[in-house]
Design an enzyme around this catalytic site. Sequence first.
Site, short mmCIF file in Angstrom:
data_model
loop_
_atom_site.label_atom_id
_atom_site.label_comp_id
_atom_site.label_asym_id
_atom_site.label_seq_id
_atom_site.Cartn_x
_atom_site.Cartn_y
_atom_site.Cartn_z
N GLY A 20 4.32 22.05 -40.28
CA GLY A 20 3.23 23.00 -40.33
C GLY A 20 1.90 22.39 -39.94
O GLY A 20 1.11 22.98 -39.21
N ARG A 24 0.35 16.11 -39.16
CA ARG A 24 1.67 15.56 -39.49
C ARG A 24 2.52 15.43 -38.24
O ARG A 24 3.33 14.52 -38.11
CB ARG A 24 2.37 16.43 -40.54
N ARG A 43 -6.59 25.14 -29.94
CA ARG A 43 -6.88 25.54 -31.32
C ARG A 43 -6.57 24.44 -32.33
O ARG A 43 -6.34 24.72 -33.51
CB ARG A 43 -6.13 26.83 -31.69
N ARG A 87 12.43 22.88 -38.42
CA ARG A 87 11.22 22.78 -39.25
C ARG A 87 11.31 21.55 -40.12
O ARG A 87 12.34 21.28 -40.76
CB ARG A 87 11.09 24.04 -40.13
N SER A 90 6.94 20.30 -46.20
CA SER A 90 7.00 20.17 -47.65
C SER A 90 7.53 21.45 -48.27
O SER A 90 7.50 22.52 -47.67
CB SER A 90 5.62 19.85 -48.22
N ASP A 204 6.15 19.27 -54.52
CA ASP A 204 5.65 19.85 -55.77
C ASP A 204 6.81 20.46 -56.54
O ASP A 204 7.82 20.84 -55.95
CB ASP A 204 4.62 20.95 -55.48
N ARG A 217 1.77 11.46 -49.45
CA ARG A 217 2.65 12.48 -48.88
C ARG A 217 3.23 12.05 -47.53
O ARG A 217 4.41 12.22 -47.29
CB ARG A 217 1.92 13.81 -48.76
#
Length: 235
Positions: A20, A24, A43, A87, A90, A204, A217
């Site tokens: 996402g 990353r 963008r 994909r 997290s 999480d 992370r």
Amino acid sequence: MTHHIGAQKGDIAETVLMPGDPLRAKWAAETFLNDVKCINEIRGMLGFTGMWKGNRVTIHGSGMGMPSLSIYAHELINEYDVQNLIRIGSTGSMQHHVGIRDVVIAMTASSISTPSAGVFKEVNFAPCADYGLLSQAVTAAQAKGSNVHVGNIYSSDVFYDERPDLNEMMTRHGVLAVEMEAAELYNLAARFGRKALAVMTVSDHLLTGDAIPADERQSSFGEMVEIALEAAFPN
């Protein structure tokens, strides 16, 4: 070029890993790929193509949420002829036995609504992963000795959820974890005859409140990236 991707034809590989976060994507490309070339910056949504063990791979951000992913996945499939979309990202655990830093591989993805809802109309379509990619990812995870969980996940429309009753119902029905993109990725792959998978790291825990600290992370997500790459290109 498309409205959202500045790459030329041929700049993007047949296999694309989609985190996402665009930063990353940059981290994963620089960490795991050789001969890396930035192929998109429109963008601020970064994309990179490079080589992994002799295989050409693109790592391209999807943005947060299903509407954003839907745009990028649609263009990657229809304008750049991408065949495999994985994909990487997290997820939040919804089960006590699914711990922080564990890997979750989504066999299916439940949702309340996706951008494809208008296409399906009254049909409750069940979006699922490509079995070949899923099987290869499980094999790779087991070979690494990863704490891996395979099953149903929940793709949410919202990050700040105010439906504790919904979370409780998901947990009761064995949903492993919650994230925001996989269901629509699986929908698009089914619609256009492509292969898709979601491999995620638990960052999480909705039941315990535990979380990976923000500064740890990136380093905790390497295992997930390796599993995704090995699923796409098994030995």
